[in-house]
Design a protein around this motif. Structure first.
Motif, PDB file in Angstrom:
ATOM      1  N   MET A   1      -5.791  -4.716  -4.696  1.00 35.60           N
ATOM      2  CA  MET A   1      -5.671  -4.139  -5.984  1.00 35.60           C
ATOM      3  C   MET A   1      -4.905  -5.072  -7.075  1.00 35.60           C
ATOM      4  N   GLN A   2      -5.238  -5.037  -8.258  1.00 41.16           N
ATOM      5  CA  GLN A   2      -4.612  -5.736  -9.039  1.00 41.16           C
ATOM      6  C   GLN A   2      -3.119  -5.277  -9.299  1.00 41.16           C
TER       7      GLN A   2
ATOM      8  N   TRP B   1       2.936   8.569   0.050  1.00 37.48           N
ATOM      9  CA  TRP B   1       2.004   8.335   1.421  1.00 37.48           C
ATOM     10  C   TRP B   1       2.565   7.648   2.558  1.00 37.48           C
ATOM     11  N   LEU B   2       3.201   6.427   2.218  1.00 39.75           N
ATOM     12  CA  LEU B   2       3.705   5.445   3.423  1.00 39.75           C
ATOM     13  C   LEU B   2       5.243   6.087   3.986  1.00 39.75           C
ATOM     14  N   LYS B   3       5.821   6.949   3.098  1.00 39.69           N
ATOM     15  CA  LYS B   3       6.648   7.593   3.578  1.00 39.69           C
ATOM     16  C   LYS B   3       6.362   8.668   4.771  1.00 39.69           C
ATOM     17  N   ASP B   4       5.344   9.315   4.631  1.00 40.74           N
ATOM     18  CA  ASP B   4       4.578  10.280   5.603  1.00 40.74           C
ATOM     19  C   ASP B   4       3.928   9.585   6.806  1.00 40.74           C
ATOM     20  N   ASN B   5       3.705   8.268   6.467  1.00 39.32           N
ATOM     21  CA  ASN B   5       2.935   7.048   7.518  1.00 39.32           C
ATOM     22  C   ASN B   5       3.598   6.142   7.880  1.00 39.32           C
ATOM     23  N   SER B   6       4.832   6.374   8.547  1.00 39.36           N
ATOM     24  CA  SER B   6       5.799   5.084   8.615  1.00 39.36           C
ATOM     25  C   SER B   6       4.861   4.151   9.619  1.00 39.36           C
TER      26      SER B   6
ATOM     27  N   PHE C   1       1.436  -2.479   5.612  1.00 43.00           N
ATOM     28  CA  PHE C   1       0.663  -2.455   4.535  1.00 43.00           C
ATOM     29  C   PHE C   1       0.861  -3.806   4.013  1.00 43.00           C
ATOM     30  N   THR C   2      -0.352  -4.492   3.418  1.00 43.27           N
ATOM     31  CA  THR C   2      -0.186  -5.705   2.769  1.00 43.27           C
ATOM     32  C   THR C   2      -0.973  -5.649   1.423  1.00 43.27           C
ATOM     33  N   PHE C   3       0.022  -5.905   0.493  1.00 42.49           N
ATOM     34  CA  PHE C   3      -0.779  -5.808  -1.045  1.00 42.49           C
ATOM     35  C   PHE C   3      -0.933  -7.271  -1.217  1.00 42.49           C
ATOM     36  N   LYS C   4      -2.331  -7.466  -1.648  1.00 40.18           N
ATOM     37  CA  LYS C   4      -2.531  -8.963  -2.150  1.00 40.18           C
ATOM     38  C   LYS C   4      -3.770  -8.931  -3.331  1.00 40.18           C
ATOM     39  N   ALA C   5      -3.621  -9.864  -4.060  1.00 44.74           N
ATOM     40  CA  ALA C   5      -4.643  -9.967  -5.183  1.00 44.74           C
ATOM     41  C   ALA C   5      -5.753 -10.972  -4.786  1.00 44.74           C
ATOM     42  N   ALA C   6      -6.833 -10.565  -5.032  1.00 39.97           N
ATOM     43  CA  ALA C   6      -7.993 -11.543  -4.678  1.00 39.97           C
ATOM     44  C   ALA C   6      -8.966 -11.272  -5.850  1.00 39.97           C
TER      45      ALA C   6
END
Length: 192
Positions: free
Chosen positions: A1-2, A17-22, A26-31
């Motif tokens: 995602m941008q 969501w991440l707090k409830d799904n520890s 997750f990797t954020f990357k721009a492409a």
């Protein structure tokens, strides 16, 4: 995602969501290459991608329209009029190559044979906004990224006759994934 989508639209919901799904990494990357993203998703190397300004049809991949956002030309001064030719004596602020709204600006310049006086390229939208607020220039940005600055009158939409196409964003993911967290994530963050 941008970066702009994460910062202005989805950060809160993603972090909740991440707090409830520890257990989820997750990797954020721009492409900026939709071809490589489709390949990565098809091969299960990437789970979800937000594709902006493209309608992608690919067997085996789910392509869900998510949003349409308005693109606007902005500056730090309130102007009564602005013509396309005014870009020739302006400093144009742009994000990195491959960014969908930069491409819209480049198409307009090319089609009308316009060469801005100066072009400044920024790696992120926050640094671009800081520059334009403090030093001026013109930038084409999604309206959702500058809504607070428009309200506080730190930035102003240029009175420009040209209408840029809406910025379309779709979620792309592989329907054959074995990861149960994908549907949970999509449903929670994007309300689908």
């Amino acid at each position: 995602m941008q970066e702009s989508q994460y910062i202005y639209k989805y950060a809160q919901k993603i972090n909740e969501w991440l707090k409830d799904n520890s257990h989820v990494n997750f990797t954020f990357k721009a492409a900026h290459s939709n071809f490589y993203l489709k390949e990565e998703i098809s091969n299960f190397e990437t789970d979800i991608s937000l594709i902006t300004d493209e309608n992608i049809i690919n067997n085996g991949l789910n392509n869900v329209p998510l949003s349409r956002d308005r693109l606007v030309l902005v500056t730090n001064q309130k102007l009564r009029s602005f013509q396309l030719s005014d870009l020739e004596k302006s400093t144009l602020l742009v994000t990195e190559k491959g960014c969908s709204y930069r491409e819209q600006m480049e198409k307009l310049l090319y089609k009308n044979n316009i060469n801005p006086m100066q072009i400044l390229e920024f790696i992120g939208i926050e640094s671009l906004k800081l520059y334009i607020k403090n030093f001026g220039g013109i930038a084409l940005l999604p309206e959702f990224t500058i809504s607070k600055e428009l309200i506080s009158e730190n930035l102003f939409i240029l009175p420009f006759e040209y209408e840029f196409p809406d910025l379309k964003t779709n979620i792309l993911y592989n329907t054959n994934t074995k990861k149960s967290s994908i549907d949970s994530f999509i449903n929670y963050v994007f309300n689908l």
